[in-house]
Motif scaffolding. Structure first.
Motif, PDB file in Angstrom:
ATOM      1  N   ILE A  46     -20.132  62.694  52.394  1.00 59.26           N
ATOM      2  CA  ILE A  46     -20.890  63.042  51.189  1.00 59.26           C
ATOM      3  C   ILE A  46     -22.356  62.676  51.355  1.00 59.26           C
ATOM      4  CG2 ILE A  46     -21.257  62.318  48.784  1.00 59.26           C
ATOM      5  CD1 ILE A  46     -18.217  62.223  48.490  1.00 59.26           C
ATOM      6  N   ILE A  47     -22.623  61.463  51.809  1.00 52.31           N
ATOM      7  CA  ILE A  47     -24.007  61.013  51.971  1.00 52.31           C
ATOM      8  C   ILE A  47     -24.729  61.880  52.996  1.00 52.31           C
ATOM      9  CG2 ILE A  47     -25.492  59.087  52.685  1.00 52.31           C
ATOM     10  CD1 ILE A  47     -23.162  57.228  51.658  1.00 52.31           C
ATOM     11  N   ASN A  48     -24.037  62.230  54.078  1.00 52.00           N
ATOM     12  CA  ASN A  48     -24.623  63.138  55.079  1.00 52.00           C
ATOM     13  C   ASN A  48     -25.087  64.435  54.436  1.00 52.00           C
ATOM     14  OD1 ASN A  48     -24.530  61.794  57.535  1.00 52.00           O
ATOM     15  ND2 ASN A  48     -22.523  62.600  58.120  1.00 52.00           N
ATOM     16  N   GLU A  49     -24.221  65.033  53.628  1.00 46.72           N
ATOM     17  CA  GLU A  49     -24.527  66.333  53.036  1.00 46.72           C
ATOM     18  C   GLU A  49     -25.658  66.222  52.015  1.00 46.72           C
ATOM     19  OE1 GLU A  49     -23.116  69.273  54.156  1.00 46.72           O
ATOM     20  OE2 GLU A  49     -22.513  67.802  55.660  1.00 46.72           O
ATOM     21  N   ILE A  50     -25.680  65.144  51.260  1.00 49.67           N
ATOM     22  CA  ILE A  50     -26.771  64.950  50.300  1.00 49.67           C
ATOM     23  C   ILE A  50     -28.100  64.803  51.031  1.00 49.67           C
ATOM     24  CG2 ILE A  50     -27.718  63.318  48.607  1.00 49.67           C
ATOM     25  CD1 ILE A  50     -24.809  62.848  47.690  1.00 49.67           C
ATOM     26  N   ARG A  51     -28.108  64.109  52.152  1.00 51.34           N
ATOM     27  CA  ARG A  51     -29.332  63.963  52.941  1.00 51.34           C
ATOM     28  C   ARG A  51     -29.823  65.295  53.470  1.00 51.34           C
ATOM     29  NH1 ARG A  51     -29.397  58.454  56.635  1.00 51.34           N
ATOM     30  NH2 ARG A  51     -29.135  56.954  54.923  1.00 51.34           N
ATOM     31  N   LYS A  52     -28.923  66.253  53.604  1.00 56.20           N
ATOM     32  CA  LYS A  52     -29.295  67.595  54.067  1.00 56.20           C
ATOM     33  C   LYS A  52     -29.704  68.504  52.913  1.00 56.20           C
ATOM     34  CE  LYS A  52     -26.132  67.350  58.015  1.00 56.20           C
ATOM     35  NZ  LYS A  52     -24.844  67.845  58.575  1.00 56.20           N
ATOM     36  N   GLY A  53     -29.746  67.952  51.703  1.00 54.57           N
ATOM     37  CA  GLY A  53     -30.179  68.730  50.553  1.00 54.57           C
ATOM     38  C   GLY A  53     -29.074  69.415  49.785  1.00 54.57           C
ATOM     39  N   LYS A  54     -27.816  69.108  50.111  1.00 58.61           N
ATOM     40  CA  LYS A  54     -26.698  69.741  49.410  1.00 58.61           C
ATOM     41  C   LYS A  54     -26.454  69.060  48.062  1.00 58.61           C
ATOM     42  CE  LYS A  54     -25.662  72.469  52.888  1.00 58.61           C
ATOM     43  NZ  LYS A  54     -24.466  72.219  53.682  1.00 58.61           N
ATOM     44  N   LYS A  55     -25.924  69.839  47.112  1.00 61.04           N
ATOM     45  CA  LYS A  55     -25.528  69.296  45.819  1.00 61.04           C
ATOM     46  C   LYS A  55     -24.050  68.926  45.876  1.00 61.04           C
ATOM     47  CE  LYS A  55     -28.947  71.528  42.851  1.00 61.04           C
ATOM     48  NZ  LYS A  55     -29.161  72.404  41.673  1.00 61.04           N
ATOM     49  N   VAL A  56     -23.777  67.675  45.520  1.00 59.78           N
ATOM     50  CA  VAL A  56     -22.423  67.137  45.683  1.00 59.78           C
ATOM     51  C   VAL A  56     -21.974  66.462  44.388  1.00 59.78           C
ATOM     52  CG1 VAL A  56     -20.956  65.582  47.015  1.00 59.78           C
ATOM     53  CG2 VAL A  56     -22.861  66.757  48.146  1.00 59.78           C
ATOM     54  N   GLY A  57     -20.729  66.674  44.021  1.00 51.46           N
ATOM     55  CA  GLY A  57     -20.159  66.017  42.851  1.00 51.46           C
ATOM     56  C   GLY A  57     -18.827  65.386  43.172  1.00 51.46           C
ATOM     57  N   ILE A  58     -18.371  64.515  42.276  1.00 50.14           N
ATOM     58  CA  ILE A  58     -17.076  63.844  42.410  1.00 50.14           C
ATOM     59  C   ILE A  58     -16.303  64.013  41.114  1.00 50.14           C
ATOM     60  CG2 ILE A  58     -15.894  61.622  42.697  1.00 50.14           C
ATOM     61  CD1 ILE A  58     -18.217  60.672  44.396  1.00 50.14           C
ATOM     62  N   VAL A  59     -15.018  64.277  41.249  1.00 49.49           N
ATOM     63  CA  VAL A  59     -14.117  64.274  40.104  1.00 49.49           C
ATOM     64  C   VAL A  59     -12.998  63.278  40.385  1.00 49.49           C
ATOM     65  CG1 VAL A  59     -12.393  65.595  38.813  1.00 49.49           C
ATOM     66  CG2 VAL A  59     -14.610  66.623  39.348  1.00 49.49           C
ATOM     67  N   ASP A  60     -12.828  62.308  39.496  1.00 47.85           N
ATOM     68  CA  ASP A  60     -11.711  61.365  39.567  1.00 47.85           C
ATOM     69  C   ASP A  60     -10.620  61.881  38.633  1.00 47.85           C
ATOM     70  OD1 ASP A  60     -13.164  59.426  41.214  1.00 47.85           O
ATOM     71  OD2 ASP A  60     -14.337  59.040  39.397  1.00 47.85           O
ATOM     72  N   LEU A  61      -9.399  61.968  39.116  1.00 48.61           N
ATOM     73  CA  LEU A  61      -8.322  62.504  38.286  1.00 48.61           C
ATOM     74  C   LEU A  61      -7.853  61.493  37.249  1.00 48.61           C
ATOM     75  CD1 LEU A  61      -6.118  64.429  40.885  1.00 48.61           C
ATOM     76  CD2 LEU A  61      -8.114  65.223  39.604  1.00 48.61           C
ATOM     77  N   THR A  62      -7.787  60.214  37.607  1.00 50.26           N
ATOM     78  CA  THR A  62      -7.323  59.169  36.687  1.00 50.26           C
ATOM     79  C   THR A  62      -8.378  58.086  36.568  1.00 50.26           C
ATOM     80  OG1 THR A  62      -6.289  57.590  38.218  1.00 50.26           O
ATOM     81  CG2 THR A  62      -5.024  59.576  37.668  1.00 50.26           C
ATOM     82  N   GLN A  63      -8.151  57.181  35.636  1.00 50.42           N
ATOM     83  CA  GLN A  63      -9.056  56.054  35.446  1.00 50.42           C
ATOM     84  C   GLN A  63      -8.634  54.829  36.266  1.00 50.42           C
ATOM     85  OE1 GLN A  63     -10.529  56.133  30.989  1.00 50.42           O
ATOM     86  NE2 GLN A  63      -8.349  56.659  31.031  1.00 50.42           N
ATOM     87  N   GLY A  64      -7.594  54.979  37.078  1.00 53.35           N
ATOM     88  CA  GLY A  64      -7.124  53.856  37.875  1.00 53.35           C
ATOM     89  C   GLY A  64      -6.581  52.723  37.026  1.00 53.35           C
TER      90      GLY A  64
END
Length: 245
Positions: free
Chosen positions: A23-41
């Motif tokens: 994820i960090i690699n792709e963000i450094r390349k200018g990509k837009k990245v998101g995360i979805v967590d299914l549960t609250q743990g």
């Protein structure tokens, strides 16, 4: 917001452990990245729902992601059924990612494999025109199917189909993982709750060792691994040469 990459994890911290370097690699390349967590743990032995949200927010800041949300499915008891598939289809159509990173299809924790299959199925179904979903404002969503679903390797080592060099971002990746201070080894948090499988110093060392072992296979210091049910292809052998440089 259209995203280039959407990482989905059943528990807050799954994404950080499994694919935060990528994820960090792709963000450094200018990509837009998101995360979805299914549960609250919420079934986690240590910490609370509130601390997990705070830790996820800090990890998100460290990684620099563009969006994060939690679907609040029941930790331990969600199912790969129509109700949960439709929830994910709405998310996939909302963000329209080119690539989805998902839980492993089989792992020590039963939630991981169940989530991996749920995510893969939802990604396929999201491309079917006769499945209707609506956004938050009631508008019918356009169908969308990601080009690839890549499953990050979790507790059990699996033979990877793809390895990503994360050497340049490894320290940042570890900081994102360590943001979950109630979950992983932290000498200042020994009163947070009983020790668990993932709260020991040995677990942290195993995370580092895994990245080193995978990195060695491609001649780099650290790497993350992924499996895929879809055969990876290239349009030219030049892609292999460019990857080496």
């Amino acid at each position: 917001m259209k995203l280039d990459l959407l990482a989905i994890g059943v528990h807050p911290d799954d994404v950080e452990l499994g694919c935060s370097g990528t994820i960090i690699n792709e963000i450094r390349k200018g990509k837009k990245v998101g995360i979805v967590d299914l549960t609250q743990g919420e079934l986690g032995t240590r910490g609370t729902i509130e601390t997990r949200y705070a830790e996820a927010a800090e990890a998100s800041r460290i990684m620099g992601i563009h969006a994060r949300e939690n679907l609040k499915m029941r930790d331990g008891f969600f199912a790969n059924d129509e109700k949960h598939q439709l929830e994910l289809i709405r998310i996939i159509r909302k963000y329209q990612p080119e690539i989805v990173l998902a839980n492993a299809l089989e792992d020590r924790h039963p939630d991981h494999g169940r989530a991996g299959k749920l995510i893969a199925d939802a990604c396929f179904l999201a491309g079917l025109i006769k499945i209707e979903t609506r956004d938050e404002e009631g508008r019918i969503q356009d169908r969308w199917r990601p080009k690839y679903v890549l499953h990050y390797i979790q507790d059990r080592l699996q033979e990877p189909d793809l390895l990503v060099d994360i050497s340049d971002v490894f320290e940042q990746r570890m900081k994102a993982i360590e943001a979950y201070s109630t979950q992983f080894y932290n000498p200042d948090m020994e009163t947070e709750g009983p020790a668990t499988y993932i709260s020991t110093p040995d677990f942290r060392e195993s995370v580092v060792a895994r990245a080193r072992m995978l990195g060695k296979r491609i001649g780099v210091r650290y790497a993350e691994g992924f499996t895929t049910q879809k055969t990876l292809g290239i349009s030219s052998l030049d892609a292999l040469i460019q990857n080496e440089t």
